[in-house]
Design a protein around this motif. Sequence first.
Motif, PDB file in Angstrom:
ATOM      1  N   VAL A  87      46.168  47.715  31.558  1.00 10.43           N
ATOM      2  CA  VAL A  87      45.048  46.501  31.464  1.00 10.43           C
ATOM      3  C   VAL A  87      44.827  45.954  32.694  1.00 10.43           C
ATOM      4  N   ALA A  88      42.590  45.522  32.598  1.00 10.64           N
ATOM      5  CA  ALA A  88      43.006  44.938  33.108  1.00 10.64           C
ATOM      6  C   ALA A  88      42.745  43.414  33.304  1.00 10.64           C
ATOM      7  N   LEU A  89      42.010  43.087  32.159  1.00 11.63           N
ATOM      8  CA  LEU A  89      42.319  42.197  31.312  1.00 11.63           C
ATOM      9  C   LEU A  89      43.059  41.875  29.986  1.00 11.63           C
ATOM     10  N   GLY A  90      43.720  40.486  29.897  1.00 10.82           N
ATOM     11  CA  GLY A  90      44.200  40.275  28.874  1.00 10.82           C
ATOM     12  C   GLY A  90      44.317  39.801  28.202  1.00 10.82           C
ATOM     13  N   PRO A  91      44.409  38.617  27.337  1.00 15.04           N
ATOM     14  CA  PRO A  91      44.120  37.655  26.112  1.00 15.04           C
ATOM     15  C   PRO A  91      43.492  36.057  27.364  1.00 15.04           C
ATOM     16  N   ILE A  92      42.858  35.344  25.836  1.00 12.22           N
ATOM     17  CA  ILE A  92      42.646  33.791  26.841  1.00 12.22           C
ATOM     18  C   ILE A  92      43.359  33.333  26.070  1.00 12.22           C
ATOM     19  N   ILE A  93      44.303  32.446  26.822  1.00 12.47           N
ATOM     20  CA  ILE A  93      45.462  31.171  26.401  1.00 12.47           C
ATOM     21  C   ILE A  93      45.339  30.866  25.242  1.00 12.47           C
ATOM     22  N   ASN A  94      43.973  30.256  24.368  1.00 11.02           N
ATOM     23  CA  ASN A  94      44.600  30.003  23.298  1.00 11.02           C
ATOM     24  C   ASN A  94      43.184  30.171  22.290  1.00 11.02           C
ATOM     25  N   ARG A  95      42.885  30.285  21.220  1.00 17.22           N
ATOM     26  CA  ARG A  95      41.684  30.125  20.312  1.00 17.22           C
ATOM     27  C   ARG A  95      40.466  28.812  20.926  1.00 17.22           C
ATOM     28  N   SER A  96      40.691  27.910  20.708  1.00 18.56           N
ATOM     29  CA  SER A  96      39.899  27.084  21.234  1.00 18.56           C
ATOM     30  C   SER A  96      39.368  27.387  22.435  1.00 18.56           C
ATOM     31  N   GLN A  97      40.048  27.713  23.070  1.00 11.87           N
ATOM     32  CA  GLN A  97      39.326  28.313  25.191  1.00 11.87           C
ATOM     33  C   GLN A  97      37.851  29.114  24.957  1.00 11.87           C
ATOM     34  N   LEU A  98      38.976  30.461  23.722  1.00 13.65           N
ATOM     35  CA  LEU A  98      38.412  31.455  23.476  1.00 13.65           C
ATOM     36  C   LEU A  98      37.042  30.979  22.863  1.00 13.65           C
ATOM     37  N   GLU A  99      37.026  30.011  22.244  1.00  9.20           N
ATOM     38  CA  GLU A  99      35.430  29.326  21.429  1.00  9.20           C
ATOM     39  C   GLU A  99      34.422  29.368  22.330  1.00  9.20           C
ATOM     40  N   ARG A 100      35.296  28.362  23.314  1.00  8.20           N
ATOM     41  CA  ARG A 100      34.303  27.655  24.350  1.00  8.20           C
ATOM     42  C   ARG A 100      33.609  28.216  24.968  1.00  8.20           C
ATOM     43  N   VAL A 101      34.543  29.782  25.693  1.00  5.27           N
ATOM     44  CA  VAL A 101      33.832  30.984  26.441  1.00  5.27           C
ATOM     45  C   VAL A 101      32.415  30.957  25.628  1.00  5.27           C
ATOM     46  N   ASP A 102      32.887  31.857  24.772  1.00  6.02           N
ATOM     47  CA  ASP A 102      31.777  32.486  23.560  1.00  6.02           C
ATOM     48  C   ASP A 102      30.476  31.436  23.431  1.00  6.02           C
ATOM     49  N   ALA A 103      31.389  29.907  23.037  1.00 11.38           N
ATOM     50  CA  ALA A 103      29.848  29.354  23.091  1.00 11.38           C
ATOM     51  C   ALA A 103      29.085  29.363  24.119  1.00 11.38           C
TER      52      ALA A 103
END
Length: 493
Positions: free
Chosen positions: A331-347
């Motif tokens: 794979v080229a990209l892995g996961p975001i470190i946690n849910r709160s950071q994922l939600e921040r990027v999406d926002a």
Amino acid sequence: MSNVDGDSGLLSSSHWEGLIFDGSWKAANGGSAAVIEPATGVELTRTGMGDAADISIAARSAAEAQAEWVKMPCRERAEIFYRAAEILQKDFESARTWIARETGGLFAKGEHEVREAIVILRRAGSMLLDPNQGLVLPSASGTLSFAKRQPLGVIGVISPFNFPLILSLRAVAPALAVGNAVVLKPDPRTPVSGGFIIARAFEQAGLPKGLLHVIPGGADAGESLCTDPHVRMIAFTGSTAIGRRVGELAGRHLKKVMLELGGKSPLIITEDVDLDIAASNAAWGAWFHQGQICMASGKIIVHESIAQQLIERLVAKATHLPFGNPVDGNVALGPIINRSQLERVDAIVKDSVAAGAVLEAGGEPEGPYYRPTVLSGVKPGMRAYNEEFFGPVASIITFRDDEEAISIANDTEYGLAAAVICRSVSRATAIADRLSAGMVHVNDQTVNDECINPFGGRGASGNGGSIGGPADWDEFCQWQWVTVKDAPHAYPF
């Protein structure tokens, strides 16, 4: 019990399960916490979680150990760092596996961290044998005047989750080498990669007990480190918001502070470039390690005549780059470190689209992953223009001429890294000379670092200091002026 494949004896979690490190392993007053793999949600291990009381005990112990450490001959101290490097080299595979699983990074990224860590350790040993210990100064006849570098005492190191081994060790190793003791608080999300790998290497290498303390912990532990009277300096790597708080607390207690903070690093691409090469650089700068890098290319500033062609190439890459658990396959990209950071990027992405940006690709989470994203039409006032993503987003801004490109690049509170890709080196360097950043790269992207270079930013990216290479002597020591006369002479009083 560890869930990390390939655990060696050195890095078996049985050494630290529920514990913290002070030269040996002990329970923490603050209890313990689980370490969760971002890609799977699996508990990898448990470590001790220090609180303010643990920090206080560690700081006092470190101050006592430091007084003895500076008495040890330089060659004996240097050998400890060389042995630690050899130990880490022998456990290379296990260390890179911990990093990959704990941070959600590619194995290649984990391997890079271990390789750099080995160089950092070797270089720390060589610092003890190089001629930067002091200077002989001009003086009147009959007086010897010189300045010598002295350790500060106890250094508090607070490190982040994204490149935890490098970003901890780049402060820990030189600080110890020049004669300090260290209390390290790694991010509790990556305490093994950011702390216990280092602890185990130094433990096996024979570092005297009490010189290095590794205490994962939360905000209370960090604030205690910033205010404890035994700690004379804080070396912090992390977000600008927390860096401001660290600087405020440490400054109030008259501590030296080295802050390496966030960034919104511009990558300028002129109209005369090879578009395929330029797209490759832009994709790497924006998406490597899911964009969770302070040097990530946060503003991709492209000449308007080639912007659409570059966007098409980035969209093709975003559509086809595989993402997933790095441990499971290619794979080229892995996961975001946690849910709160994922939600921040999406926002940030959604708010920018609502403000008029165009979503060209990606723009949505999938489990713990965020699809590689391309935004065009990004303008001042949008969150994508102003804020650090810390996620895999290529934010495209166009310019008409070099003056406008420079203005857009410098239109930020940050000042960490910058880059220019241009066929004309003289034009590129003329642009680079006017970029407000601690590090500038010509014909490359912004994500560049080697452990032998001075690394630091300005503005909201740092307080003007640097770490690494020749900067380490200045950061982790202070000057003492000494004069020597054959005999005292009389003064007019």
